[in-house]
Design a protein around this motif. Structure first.
Motif, PDB file in Angstrom:
ATOM      1  N   GLY A 130       0.725  -1.217  -0.163  1.00 33.67           N
ATOM      2  CA  GLY A 130       0.022  -0.156   0.047  1.00 33.67           C
ATOM      3  C   GLY A 130       0.888   1.359   0.048  1.00 33.67           C
ATOM      4  N   ASP A 131       1.920   1.379   0.914  1.00 31.79           N
ATOM      5  CA  ASP A 131       2.681   2.903   0.893  1.00 31.79           C
ATOM      6  C   ASP A 131       3.492   2.826  -0.288  1.00 31.79           C
ATOM      7  OD1 ASP A 131       2.239   4.023   3.772  1.00 31.79           O
ATOM      8  OD2 ASP A 131       2.191   1.684   4.110  1.00 31.79           O
ATOM      9  N   ILE A 132       3.928   1.576  -0.932  1.00 33.65           N
ATOM     10  CA  ILE A 132       4.534   1.644  -1.993  1.00 33.65           C
ATOM     11  C   ILE A 132       3.673   1.970  -3.192  1.00 33.65           C
ATOM     12  CG2 ILE A 132       5.887   0.047  -3.734  1.00 33.65           C
ATOM     13  CD1 ILE A 132       7.734   0.303  -1.184  1.00 33.65           C
ATOM     14  N   ARG A 133       2.666   1.705  -3.368  1.00 31.70           N
ATOM     15  CA  ARG A 133       1.593   2.090  -4.233  1.00 31.70           C
ATOM     16  C   ARG A 133       1.647   3.668  -4.273  1.00 31.70           C
ATOM     17  NH1 ARG A 133      -2.881   1.062  -2.117  1.00 31.70           N
ATOM     18  NH2 ARG A 133      -3.624   3.003  -2.026  1.00 31.70           N
ATOM     19  N   ASN A 134       1.478   4.025  -3.117  1.00 33.06           N
ATOM     20  CA  ASN A 134       1.352   5.733  -3.038  1.00 33.06           C
ATOM     21  C   ASN A 134       2.429   6.421  -3.355  1.00 33.06           C
ATOM     22  OD1 ASN A 134      -1.612   5.565  -2.189  1.00 33.06           O
ATOM     23  ND2 ASN A 134      -0.998   5.092  -0.088  1.00 33.06           N
ATOM     24  N   VAL A 135       3.676   5.943  -3.121  1.00 29.40           N
ATOM     25  CA  VAL A 135       4.841   6.284  -3.482  1.00 29.40           C
ATOM     26  C   VAL A 135       5.165   6.491  -5.107  1.00 29.40           C
ATOM     27  CG1 VAL A 135       7.362   6.211  -3.216  1.00 29.40           C
ATOM     28  CG2 VAL A 135       5.738   6.166  -1.114  1.00 29.40           C
ATOM     29  N   ILE A 136       4.726   5.341  -5.633  1.00 26.95           N
ATOM     30  CA  ILE A 136       4.940   5.063  -7.144  1.00 26.95           C
ATOM     31  C   ILE A 136       3.823   6.137  -7.714  1.00 26.95           C
ATOM     32  CG2 ILE A 136       4.127   3.690  -9.044  1.00 26.95           C
ATOM     33  CD1 ILE A 136       5.324   1.160  -7.239  1.00 26.95           C
ATOM     34  N   ALA A 137       2.587   6.290  -7.090  1.00 28.11           N
ATOM     35  CA  ALA A 137       1.722   7.357  -7.812  1.00 28.11           C
ATOM     36  C   ALA A 137       2.228   8.743  -7.759  1.00 28.11           C
ATOM     37  CB  ALA A 137       0.332   7.414  -7.153  1.00 28.11           C
ATOM     38  N   ALA A 138       2.921   8.896  -6.640  1.00 29.23           N
ATOM     39  CA  ALA A 138       3.567  10.654  -6.106  1.00 29.23           C
ATOM     40  C   ALA A 138       4.569  10.813  -7.233  1.00 29.23           C
ATOM     41  CB  ALA A 138       3.963  10.494  -4.666  1.00 29.23           C
ATOM     42  N   LEU A 139       5.353   9.624  -7.376  1.00 30.46           N
ATOM     43  CA  LEU A 139       6.453  10.072  -8.186  1.00 30.46           C
ATOM     44  C   LEU A 139       6.442   9.791  -9.874  1.00 30.46           C
ATOM     45  CD1 LEU A 139       9.451   8.638  -6.031  1.00 30.46           C
ATOM     46  CD2 LEU A 139       8.897  10.859  -6.446  1.00 30.46           C
ATOM     47  N   SER A 140       5.268   9.270 -10.174  1.00 27.99           N
ATOM     48  CA  SER A 140       5.032   8.937 -11.593  1.00 27.99           C
ATOM     49  C   SER A 140       4.964  10.153 -12.220  1.00 27.99           C
ATOM     50  CB  SER A 140       3.838   7.961 -11.707  1.00 27.99           C
ATOM     51  OG  SER A 140       3.541   7.989 -12.973  1.00 27.99           O
ATOM     52  N   ASP A 141       5.311  10.031 -13.631  1.00 24.56           N
ATOM     53  CA  ASP A 141       4.972  11.186 -14.663  1.00 24.56           C
ATOM     54  C   ASP A 141       3.850  10.513 -15.747  1.00 24.56           C
ATOM     55  OD1 ASP A 141       6.065  13.425 -13.661  1.00 24.56           O
ATOM     56  OD2 ASP A 141       7.833  13.056 -14.507  1.00 24.56           O
ATOM     57  N   ALA A 142       3.004   9.459 -15.285  1.00 17.17           N
ATOM     58  CA  ALA A 142       2.269   8.864 -16.259  1.00 17.17           C
ATOM     59  C   ALA A 142       0.969   9.781 -16.448  1.00 17.17           C
ATOM     60  CB  ALA A 142       1.851   7.526 -15.629  1.00 17.17           C
ATOM     61  N   GLU A 143       0.421   9.377 -17.546  1.00 13.40           N
ATOM     62  CA  GLU A 143      -0.927  10.097 -17.887  1.00 13.40           C
ATOM     63  C   GLU A 143      -1.974  10.051 -16.564  1.00 13.40           C
ATOM     64  OE1 GLU A 143      -1.957  11.642 -20.665  1.00 13.40           O
ATOM     65  OE2 GLU A 143      -0.157  11.303 -21.605  1.00 13.40           O
ATOM     66  N   MET A 147      -5.078   9.719 -16.430  1.00 14.93           N
ATOM     67  CA  MET A 147      -6.093   8.575 -16.305  1.00 14.93           C
ATOM     68  C   MET A 147      -5.392   7.219 -16.078  1.00 14.93           C
ATOM     69  SD  MET A 147      -9.023   7.374 -16.691  1.00 14.93           S
ATOM     70  CE  MET A 147      -9.889   8.606 -17.515  1.00 14.93           C
ATOM     71  N   LEU A 148      -4.185   7.034 -16.446  1.00 11.54           N
ATOM     72  CA  LEU A 148      -3.295   5.828 -16.008  1.00 11.54           C
ATOM     73  C   LEU A 148      -3.135   5.676 -14.488  1.00 11.54           C
ATOM     74  CD1 LEU A 148      -2.062   3.128 -17.204  1.00 11.54           C
ATOM     75  CD2 LEU A 148      -0.067   4.322 -17.802  1.00 11.54           C
ATOM     76  N   LEU A 149      -2.877   6.850 -14.055  1.00  7.08           N
ATOM     77  CA  LEU A 149      -2.717   7.023 -12.620  1.00  7.08           C
ATOM     78  C   LEU A 149      -3.830   6.786 -11.739  1.00  7.08           C
ATOM     79  CD1 LEU A 149      -0.164   9.783 -11.840  1.00  7.08           C
ATOM     80  CD2 LEU A 149       0.343   7.357 -11.457  1.00  7.08           C
ATOM     81  N   GLU A 150      -4.775   7.438 -12.282  1.00  7.50           N
ATOM     82  CA  GLU A 150      -6.227   7.072 -11.708  1.00  7.50           C
ATOM     83  C   GLU A 150      -6.799   5.607 -11.527  1.00  7.50           C
ATOM     84  OE1 GLU A 150     -10.745   9.015 -12.489  1.00  7.50           O
ATOM     85  OE2 GLU A 150      -8.776  10.353 -12.907  1.00  7.50           O
ATOM     86  N   LEU A 151      -6.312   4.881 -12.659  1.00  4.82           N
ATOM     87  CA  LEU A 151      -6.403   3.494 -12.813  1.00  4.82           C
ATOM     88  C   LEU A 151      -5.695   2.731 -11.697  1.00  4.82           C
ATOM     89  CD1 LEU A 151      -7.971   1.459 -14.609  1.00  4.82           C
ATOM     90  CD2 LEU A 151      -6.034   1.442 -16.001  1.00  4.82           C
ATOM     91  N   PHE A 152      -4.304   3.336 -11.670  1.00  9.97           N
ATOM     92  CA  PHE A 152      -3.598   2.514 -10.741  1.00  9.97           C
ATOM     93  C   PHE A 152      -3.768   2.686  -9.462  1.00  9.97           C
ATOM     94  CE2 PHE A 152       0.527   2.736  -8.417  1.00  9.97           C
ATOM     95  CZ  PHE A 152       1.257   1.150  -8.562  1.00  9.97           C
ATOM     96  N   ARG A 170       8.982   1.661 -14.154  1.00  9.38           N
ATOM     97  CA  ARG A 170       9.488   1.589 -15.539  1.00  9.38           C
ATOM     98  C   ARG A 170       8.170   2.008 -16.318  1.00  9.38           C
ATOM     99  NH1 ARG A 170      10.648  -1.582 -19.366  1.00  9.38           N
ATOM    100  NH2 ARG A 170      10.175  -3.447 -18.107  1.00  9.38           N
ATOM    101  N   VAL A 171       7.138   1.243 -16.147  1.00  4.28           N
ATOM    102  CA  VAL A 171       6.175   1.307 -16.791  1.00  4.28           C
ATOM    103  C   VAL A 171       5.203   2.707 -16.622  1.00  4.28           C
ATOM    104  CG1 VAL A 171       3.800   0.238 -17.055  1.00  4.28           C
ATOM    105  CG2 VAL A 171       5.771  -1.194 -17.020  1.00  4.28           C
ATOM    106  N   LEU A 172       5.268   3.080 -15.278  1.00  6.40           N
ATOM    107  CA  LEU A 172       4.499   4.484 -14.914  1.00  6.40           C
ATOM    108  C   LEU A 172       5.267   5.866 -15.021  1.00  6.40           C
ATOM    109  CD1 LEU A 172       2.214   3.053 -12.240  1.00  6.40           C
ATOM    110  CD2 LEU A 172       1.780   3.581 -14.499  1.00  6.40           C
TER     111      LEU A 172
END
Length: 316
Positions: free
Chosen positions: A56-69, A71-76, A115-117
């Motif tokens: 869970g905490d890792i997921r939120n950190v990935i979302a915070a540091l991601s430069d993805a679209e 909509m993709l982040l919302e899906l994640f 990498r994907v995000l």
């Protein structure tokens, strides 16, 4: 080619992603060391069913540091509201579990999803192992499980991890040893921040670190964890668990908080953290005060990540 300074942020919970959203815009080599001791909700279910560290905490950190679209982040970050077996699960947690299963390694799974995000910086779980957090309360009772600790309403004396010895991720230790600046994020002090700091090799790396260690203090107390804690109490708790020379600087909010906002928090038993600057100075901690909050649309407060990133960049 000019040298790029390295910042290592340590933490978890809700405070870490806020901090990282500011830091990711700086011209730095950013590393995030993240707790995996959470055992509630979707994360807890995935942990127990798949025997992997908490995602869970890792997921939120990935979302915070991601430069993805967006909509993709919302899906994640999407959480299923219905579906037999899916209710309450976050898609990002399931993807992390799937990638761990595919790669055979939690840290490798994080790397692939990062990498994907299009994540800026590197994310390291504190350990590749499934761990659990326990607390010894001041009356001697031992509470088992991260999600149960704040529910007891008792004052916490100390927290500890099992199983022991716990193997930390070598990259996480190396990111502390080679950092130019180490930042301990705001967040739930005992259940989001401490699980990283109390791993023996992390303790040792922090006490020997060449870099300055800056703690970004919480704005409000948290019922069941830091009830009636001042800023110095937060730092003292870190010192008690890690060692007296651990925190070099503390960033504190030193402006009055609007009464209407205080009233929202009061319902949850939370109050402003007092910036007791003289006591902090007596502990050999240098204080960096400032107006470091912004009001969220729901009426609560968040750390001003842009302002804090600017303050932290000055240390470099």
């Amino acid at each position: 080619m000019s040298y790029i300074p390295k910042i290592t942020a340590i933490g978890g919970g809700t405070g870490m992603p806020v901090l990282l959203r500011g830091l990711k815009n700086l011209p730095v080599d950013l590393r995030a060391v993240v707790t995996v001791a959470d055992d509630g909700g979707s994360t807890g279910r995935i942990r127990s069913e798949m025997e992997i560290p908490a995602p869970g905490d890792i997921r939120n950190v990935i979302a915070a540091l991601s430069d993805a679209e967006p909509m993709l982040l919302e899906l994640f970050q999407h959480r299923f509201q219905e579906g037999n077996g899916l209710t309450g699960h976050s898609l990002g947690n399931l993807l992390l579990a799937a990638m761990t299963s595919m790669t055979g390694n939690f840290n490798q799974g994080i790397k692939e999803i990062s990498r994907v995000l299009n994540v800026k910086g590197e994310i390291f779980p504190i350990s590749n192992e499934n761990m659990s957090l326990h607390a010894i309360m001041e009356d001697g009772e031992i509470i088992h499980g991260e999600s149960n600790i704040p529910l007891s309403g008792k004052r916490i004396k100390r927290v500890f991890l099992e199983p022991q010895p716990l193997k930390p991720l070598p990259n996480a230790i190396e990111s502390i040893q080679t950092a130019d600046l180490i930042v301990v994020s705001p967040g739930s002090l005992y259940t989001s921040i401490m699980p990283n700091l109390i791993v023996p090799e992390v303790k040792e790396a922090l006490l020997k670190a060449k870099a300055k260690i800056v703690y970004v203090c919480n704005i409000m107390t948290q019922y069941g964890e830091t009830t009636s804690y001042s800023a110095a109490d937060h730092v003292q708790a870190i010192h008690d668990h890690v060692g007296d020379a651990c925190v070099d600087y503390v960033i504190v909010h030193n402006q009055p908080i609007d009464q209407q906002i205080q009233d929202i928090y009061k319902k949850e038993g939370a109050f402003p953290v007092e910036a007791d600057i003289d006591r902090l100075k007596a502990m050999n901690v240098q204080v960096v005060p400032g107006n470091i909050v912004v009001k969220h649309k729901d009426g609560t407060l968040r750390h001003n990540n842009v302002k804090i990133a600017e303050m932290l960049y000055q240390f470099l």
